[in-house]
Write an enzyme that holds these catalytic residues in place. Sequence first.
Site, PDB file in Angstrom:
ATOM      1  N   ARG A   1      -7.208  -0.732   4.271  1.00  0.00           N
ATOM      2  CA  ARG A   1      -8.388  -0.312   3.472  1.00  0.00           C
ATOM      3  C   ARG A   1      -9.391   0.368   4.062  1.00  0.00           C
ATOM      4  O   ARG A   1     -10.435   0.971   3.556  1.00  0.00           O
ATOM      5  CB  ARG A   1      -8.940  -1.627   2.669  1.00  0.00           C
ATOM      6  CG  ARG A   1      -9.742  -2.671   3.516  1.00  0.00           C
ATOM      7  CD  ARG A   1      -9.795  -3.846   2.965  1.00  0.00           C
ATOM      8  NE  ARG A   1      -9.861  -4.961   4.029  1.00  0.00           N
ATOM      9  CZ  ARG A   1     -10.913  -5.072   4.932  1.00  0.00           C
ATOM     10  NH1 ARG A   1     -12.093  -4.772   4.751  1.00  0.00           N
ATOM     11  NH2 ARG A   1     -10.613  -6.061   5.760  1.00  0.00           N
TER      12      ARG A   1
ATOM     13  N   LYS B   1       6.780 -14.050   6.790  1.00  0.00           N
ATOM     14  CA  LYS B   1       6.399 -15.537   6.099  1.00  0.00           C
ATOM     15  C   LYS B   1       4.854 -15.452   6.096  1.00  0.00           C
ATOM     16  O   LYS B   1       4.247 -14.936   7.060  1.00  0.00           O
ATOM     17  CB  LYS B   1       7.173 -16.361   7.320  1.00  0.00           C
ATOM     18  CG  LYS B   1       6.280 -16.591   8.517  1.00  0.00           C
ATOM     19  CD  LYS B   1       7.151 -17.766   9.234  1.00  0.00           C
ATOM     20  CE  LYS B   1       6.356 -18.225  10.372  1.00  0.00           C
ATOM     21  NZ  LYS B   1       5.037 -18.482  10.825  1.00  0.00           N
TER      22      LYS B   1
ATOM     23  N   LYS C   1      16.012 -12.897  18.009  1.00  0.00           N
ATOM     24  CA  LYS C   1      16.182 -12.986  19.471  1.00  0.00           C
ATOM     25  C   LYS C   1      17.570 -13.173  19.795  1.00  0.00           C
ATOM     26  O   LYS C   1      18.460 -13.487  19.105  1.00  0.00           O
ATOM     27  CB  LYS C   1      15.630 -14.463  19.626  1.00  0.00           C
ATOM     28  CG  LYS C   1      13.918 -14.404  19.380  1.00  0.00           C
ATOM     29  CD  LYS C   1      13.608 -15.984  19.944  1.00  0.00           C
ATOM     30  CE  LYS C   1      12.127 -16.184  19.469  1.00  0.00           C
ATOM     31  NZ  LYS C   1      11.122 -15.814  20.326  1.00  0.00           N
TER      32      LYS C   1
ATOM     33  N   ASP D   1       4.645 -24.123   9.564  1.00  0.00           N
ATOM     34  CA  ASP D   1       4.656 -22.829  10.520  1.00  0.00           C
ATOM     35  C   ASP D   1       6.011 -22.540  11.023  1.00  0.00           C
ATOM     36  O   ASP D   1       6.473 -21.543  11.336  1.00  0.00           O
ATOM     37  CB  ASP D   1       3.333 -22.963  11.371  1.00  0.00           C
ATOM     38  CG  ASP D   1       3.176 -21.688  12.290  1.00  0.00           C
ATOM     39  OD1 ASP D   1       3.345 -20.637  11.672  1.00  0.00           O
ATOM     40  OD2 ASP D   1       3.033 -21.930  13.338  1.00  0.00           O
TER      41      ASP D   1
ATOM     42  N   HIS E   1      11.774 -21.222  11.282  1.00  0.00           N
ATOM     43  CA  HIS E   1      12.390 -20.822  12.854  1.00  0.00           C
ATOM     44  C   HIS E   1      13.445 -21.884  12.959  1.00  0.00           C
ATOM     45  O   HIS E   1      14.364 -21.988  13.258  1.00  0.00           O
ATOM     46  CB  HIS E   1      11.514 -20.716  13.971  1.00  0.00           C
ATOM     47  CG  HIS E   1      10.538 -19.836  13.533  1.00  0.00           C
ATOM     48  ND1 HIS E   1      10.726 -18.661  12.699  1.00  0.00           N
ATOM     49  CD2 HIS E   1       9.159 -19.662  13.916  1.00  0.00           C
ATOM     50  CE1 HIS E   1       9.671 -17.746  12.853  1.00  0.00           C
ATOM     51  NE2 HIS E   1       8.492 -18.401  13.412  1.00  0.00           N
TER      52      HIS E   1
ATOM     53  N   LYS F   1       5.786 -23.787  27.552  1.00  0.00           N
ATOM     54  CA  LYS F   1       6.359 -22.928  26.359  1.00  0.00           C
ATOM     55  C   LYS F   1       7.926 -22.900  26.603  1.00  0.00           C
ATOM     56  O   LYS F   1       8.690 -22.452  27.482  1.00  0.00           O
ATOM     57  CB  LYS F   1       5.856 -21.408  26.259  1.00  0.00           C
ATOM     58  CG  LYS F   1       6.511 -20.736  25.188  1.00  0.00           C
ATOM     59  CD  LYS F   1       5.900 -19.468  24.805  1.00  0.00           C
ATOM     60  CE  LYS F   1       6.522 -18.619  24.076  1.00  0.00           C
ATOM     61  NZ  LYS F   1       6.742 -18.859  22.591  1.00  0.00           N
TER      62      LYS F   1
END
Length: 512
Positions: free
Chosen positions: A65, A173, A207, A261, A266, A367
């Site tokens: 926009r 998503k 992945k 989430d 996933h 992680k």
Amino acid sequence: MAEADGGKFDEMDLEAFEPRDAPPCLFVLYGATGDLAARKIGPALYNLAVDGLLPENFAVISVARRPFTHEEHRAEMRKAIEMFSRRPLDEDIWGWLAERWCYEICHAREPAEYDRLNRKLAEYDQQYGTCGGRLIYVAMLPELLGDIIDNVGRAGINQPSCEGGWVRLIVEKPFGDDLKSARKTNDLLSRHFDEQQVYRIDHFLGKETVQNILVLRFANSLFEPHLNARRVESVQISTTETVGMENRRGPYYEKTGALRDMVQNHMLQMLALVTMDQPDCLRCGAIRDAKARLLQQIPALTPEEVARFTARGQYTVGGGKAGYRAEDGVAGDSQTETFAAVRLTIDTDRWRGVPFYLRTGKRLAKKASEIVITFRRAEHELFLAGGCDLRGANRLRIRITPDEGVAVHVDAKVPGVAMRLRPVTMDYSYGGTFESASPEAYEHLVLDAMAGDNTLFIRSDEVEAAWRIVDSIRRVWDKKHDPPIENYEGGSWGPPRAEAIFEDRYTRWLPL
Ligand code: BG6
């Protein structure tokens, strides 16, 4: 050629896995000034260009926009690519891409602007010789999806601009926030597109290591015969993150939480890939059929099961970082979970009786994303009878990230005169085996969508099957507050209750 065990062998050229040539294509990017476009989509297009995988007749039409000129927008995208691409910016390649990167203004909620946009798209189609091939990517807030899709349909942007053309739609998503809204979204999409045209992205499926699950299972004879309740004791799937809200994700995450989430998409997708029955073929919809069937066979949890076999938590201050409630866009008394752990089961002859433990969370110690299959111990007591009671469990460990690879844990004899056993690891890591770096998930998926291959995208029935499971948990969490949400220190491994969802006292979350 690839090398293994000191010998050489030909890499199997499976035609089904070859990148298909992308046809001429107008890539229409809604939300082009947003975060996802800058961090993922722009860099993915650039890297596809580096690898020569984009067609010569190609153009990106960014739509948003704000009043940018083509040049201003190109400068923004260049900056984004410099910042987020896995490879440095090459002037020639960027020059090629920038020449075919245009910008158009369109307000999501202004129907008239879509008519103008459609006319412009037809002109670009002529200018760049894209032969009516149109891939629309909606990378916008979910609240705007309804308006965009309806307006796209009303203005005819969902129709090819000339004979022989095609139109496909990529959507991001969240696909709804419960079963009811997911069905509404699916209905909305089906009003203007056939299911075959809709590409719901789950970037985990792009992945390398997630796709390798298929190869590991179905191209080898070693594991598949053992993947059933007779052989498998339990399965753990973990996706842990060290990041929090990073000053930008709070408003989205507040409405979402860890279960919606990560688990709804996933993690359930990874579970489906490790447990589904063998599909008949690789690219005929059979993989999606097999995943959908599997997800439909995961029973919704009863309130008692939710109370006993799930855990949720929220991070507090830790590791020098703020707690969740102090993040931008987060309520001071937020009840949103930033950690979720659940035990699921699969009601089929193959898997009945095997617990599947899933956990995910933000601001954890590391992680990592891993699937660990623990096999039952050898049935005979040979070594036990011989006085060696140190038998470990056999495990198949699929490391999705980091240090991508696969490890198998077995028992071996400790050298010496005594018969002593010790668990050892046979390990294969991508980094040490293959020279070329893996493409980013978005590169793979964008190319597949251009080429018309929807295998690695989520179908509406998979989305709905996953929501049915997640809704059964959410209902009890939200209405009965059972189990209660627990705090965990940022940088730790999550709330204490996460260790209490196992069926026996001896099982623990395996270290990542
Ligand atoms: C996204 C989630 O889908 O996946 C994020 O919305 C999460 O919250 C991300 O951080 C994790 O993806 P990756 O590829 O970094 O493991």
